[in-house]
Design a protein around this motif. Structure first.
Motif, PDB file in Angstrom:
ATOM      1  N   THR A 136     -51.879 -53.732  -3.053  1.00  0.00           N
ATOM      2  CA  THR A 136     -51.053 -53.797  -1.844  1.00  0.00           C
ATOM      3  C   THR A 136     -50.040 -52.657  -1.869  1.00  0.00           C
ATOM      4  OG1 THR A 136     -51.178 -56.229  -1.895  1.00  0.00           O
ATOM      5  CG2 THR A 136     -49.420 -55.250  -0.551  1.00  0.00           C
ATOM      6  N   VAL A 137     -49.949 -51.942  -0.771  1.00  0.00           N
ATOM      7  CA  VAL A 137     -48.830 -51.003  -0.592  1.00  0.00           C
ATOM      8  C   VAL A 137     -47.860 -51.656   0.384  1.00  0.00           C
ATOM      9  CG1 VAL A 137     -48.090 -48.703   0.156  1.00  0.00           C
ATOM     10  CG2 VAL A 137     -50.306 -48.989  -0.989  1.00  0.00           C
ATOM     11  N   HIS A 138     -46.594 -51.702  -0.017  1.00  0.00           N
ATOM     12  CA  HIS A 138     -45.608 -52.396   0.828  1.00  0.00           C
ATOM     13  C   HIS A 138     -44.268 -51.685   0.800  1.00  0.00           C
ATOM     14  CE1 HIS A 138     -43.378 -54.209  -2.615  1.00  0.00           C
ATOM     15  NE2 HIS A 138     -44.543 -54.110  -3.227  1.00  0.00           N
ATOM     16  N   TYR A 139     -43.492 -51.917   1.831  1.00  0.00           N
ATOM     17  CA  TYR A 139     -42.103 -51.441   1.810  1.00  0.00           C
ATOM     18  C   TYR A 139     -41.340 -52.283   0.799  1.00  0.00           C
ATOM     19  CZ  TYR A 139     -42.698 -48.469   5.874  1.00  0.00           C
ATOM     20  OH  TYR A 139     -43.101 -47.459   6.718  1.00  0.00           O
ATOM     21  N   HIS A 175     -55.772 -45.560  -5.905  1.00  0.00           N
ATOM     22  CA  HIS A 175     -55.783 -44.106  -5.722  1.00  0.00           C
ATOM     23  C   HIS A 175     -56.239 -43.711  -4.321  1.00  0.00           C
ATOM     24  CE1 HIS A 175     -56.214 -43.674 -10.383  1.00  0.00           C
ATOM     25  NE2 HIS A 175     -55.019 -44.067  -9.999  1.00  0.00           N
ATOM     26  N   GLN A 176     -56.979 -44.611  -3.654  1.00  0.00           N
ATOM     27  CA  GLN A 176     -57.375 -44.327  -2.269  1.00  0.00           C
ATOM     28  C   GLN A 176     -56.265 -44.674  -1.291  1.00  0.00           C
ATOM     29  OE1 GLN A 176     -60.988 -46.498  -1.415  1.00  0.00           O
ATOM     30  NE2 GLN A 176     -62.140 -45.402  -2.959  1.00  0.00           N
ATOM     31  N   ILE A 177     -55.736 -45.900  -1.422  1.00  0.00           N
ATOM     32  CA  ILE A 177     -54.867 -46.345  -0.314  1.00  0.00           C
ATOM     33  C   ILE A 177     -53.452 -45.794  -0.392  1.00  0.00           C
ATOM     34  CG2 ILE A 177     -56.266 -48.417   0.113  1.00  0.00           C
ATOM     35  CD1 ILE A 177     -53.886 -50.109  -0.949  1.00  0.00           C
ATOM     36  N   TYR A 178     -52.976 -45.461  -1.596  1.00  0.00           N
ATOM     37  CA  TYR A 178     -51.577 -44.985  -1.650  1.00  0.00           C
ATOM     38  C   TYR A 178     -51.435 -43.643  -0.907  1.00  0.00           C
ATOM     39  CZ  TYR A 178     -46.956 -46.111  -3.607  1.00  0.00           C
ATOM     40  OH  TYR A 178     -45.644 -46.493  -3.769  1.00  0.00           O
ATOM     41  N   GLU A 202     -55.492 -45.413  14.690  1.00  0.00           N
ATOM     42  CA  GLU A 202     -56.409 -45.860  13.650  1.00  0.00           C
ATOM     43  C   GLU A 202     -56.474 -44.837  12.516  1.00  0.00           C
ATOM     44  OE1 GLU A 202     -58.036 -48.482  11.771  1.00  0.00           O
ATOM     45  OE2 GLU A 202     -57.504 -48.975  13.822  1.00  0.00           O
ATOM     46  N   GLU A 203     -56.207 -45.325  11.301  1.00  0.00           N
ATOM     47  CA  GLU A 203     -56.187 -44.403  10.178  1.00  0.00           C
ATOM     48  C   GLU A 203     -57.589 -44.031   9.756  1.00  0.00           C
ATOM     49  OE1 GLU A 203     -56.104 -48.162   7.608  1.00  0.00           O
ATOM     50  OE2 GLU A 203     -56.254 -47.639   9.714  1.00  0.00           O
ATOM     51  N   GLN A 204     -57.689 -42.887   9.120  1.00  0.00           N
ATOM     52  CA  GLN A 204     -59.000 -42.458   8.628  1.00  0.00           C
ATOM     53  C   GLN A 204     -58.954 -42.497   7.119  1.00  0.00           C
ATOM     54  OE1 GLN A 204     -60.348 -38.919  10.613  1.00  0.00           O
ATOM     55  NE2 GLN A 204     -60.713 -40.354  12.268  1.00  0.00           N
ATOM     56  N   SER A 205     -60.024 -43.020   6.561  1.00  0.00           N
ATOM     57  CA  SER A 205     -60.083 -43.023   5.115  1.00  0.00           C
ATOM     58  C   SER A 205     -60.117 -41.580   4.606  1.00  0.00           C
ATOM     59  CB  SER A 205     -61.344 -43.770   4.671  1.00  0.00           C
ATOM     60  OG  SER A 205     -61.554 -43.528   3.313  1.00  0.00           O
ATOM     61  N   LEU A 206     -59.386 -41.339   3.528  1.00  0.00           N
ATOM     62  CA  LEU A 206     -59.371 -39.978   2.980  1.00  0.00           C
ATOM     63  C   LEU A 206     -60.578 -39.740   2.077  1.00  0.00           C
ATOM     64  CD1 LEU A 206     -55.592 -39.549   2.106  1.00  0.00           C
ATOM     65  CD2 LEU A 206     -56.778 -38.818   4.143  1.00  0.00           C
ATOM     66  N   GLY A 207     -61.368 -40.812   1.877  1.00  0.00           N
ATOM     67  CA  GLY A 207     -62.597 -40.687   1.080  1.00  0.00           C
ATOM     68  C   GLY A 207     -62.324 -40.585  -0.398  1.00  0.00           C
TER      69      GLY A 207
END
Ligand code: GAR
Length: 207
Positions: A136-139, A175-178, A202-207
């Protein structure tokens, strides 16, 4: 360019992923410095290798946690940092610090919050017997791992998994979502309404 400071206590693999994706995905962000509270943190070595300013500040050198945090605040203000990225920073920031940087601190936690807050989240998940976990990435707010959730990623938990097996699977997702979240913030694509964080485009996955 969004001015970022990364705080890390350990090996710094998330820090490295952020560096790599800022370059690769052309994220409009600049890491002003890496801060560590641990002298031997791998993250410090990674910063050196990448030519990024880094500082080890030893909390034990300060009489109080408040004095230590005041030092951090002055460094951050001096560098005009706009976003503080906690990447395996194993201290709890006090309300004093959090109030100074409202909605400007993000954290990554290796579980699907609100499950398994605090330390050893992957072991907690394995011991509990859940079938899915993740990160989870959160504030960051004044609670521990309680701030508004920005993004989560799910992984399967296998019955034979050790905590280390699960941690490794989750880490790949971290490592992907951060970096993806940092990209969204740098491009001003997040809107916070109470506990809800909306992605404006809509976000794009950075792959
Ligand atoms: C990561 O798994 C991160 O989610 C976790 O520490 C690890 C740091 O790894 N953070 C927490 O548990 C915070 N409560 P790294 O130093 O290789 O990025």
């Amino acid at each position: 360019m969004l001015k970022i400071a990364v705080f890390a206590s350990g090996r710094g693999s998330n820090f490295q992923a952020i560096i790599d994706q800022i370059k690769r995905a052309k994220i409009p962000a600049e890491i002003k410095f890496l801060l560590s509270d641990q002298k031997n943190a791998g993250a410090l070595k990674k910063a050196e290798k990448e030519g990024i300013n880094s500082t080890f500040i030893d909390p034990a050198q300060f009489e109080t946690e408040l004095a230590y945090e005041k030092k951090l605040v002055s460094l951050l203000k001096e560098a005009q940092v706009e976003l503080i990225v906690l990447a395996g920073y194993m201290r709890i920031l006090s309300p004093f610090f959090v109030k100074k940087f409202k909605k400007q601190i993000i954290n990554i936690h290796p579980s699907l919050l609100p499950a398994f807050k605090g330390l050893a989240a992957q072991k907690q998940a394995v011991d509990y017997g859940v079938k899915y976990s993740g990160c989870t990435v959160h504030y960051v707010d004044q609670g521990m791992d309680t701030g508004p959730i920005i993004k989560q990623a799910v992984v399967k938990v296998k019955p034979e998994d050790s905590a280390a097996d699960l941690a490794a699977r989750i880490l790949k997702k971290e490592h992907q979502i951060y970096p993806e979240v940092i990209k969204l913030i740098a491009e001003s694509k997040l809107k916070i309404e109470g506990r809800k964080v909306k992605i404006l485009k809509e976000e794009q996955s950075l792959g």
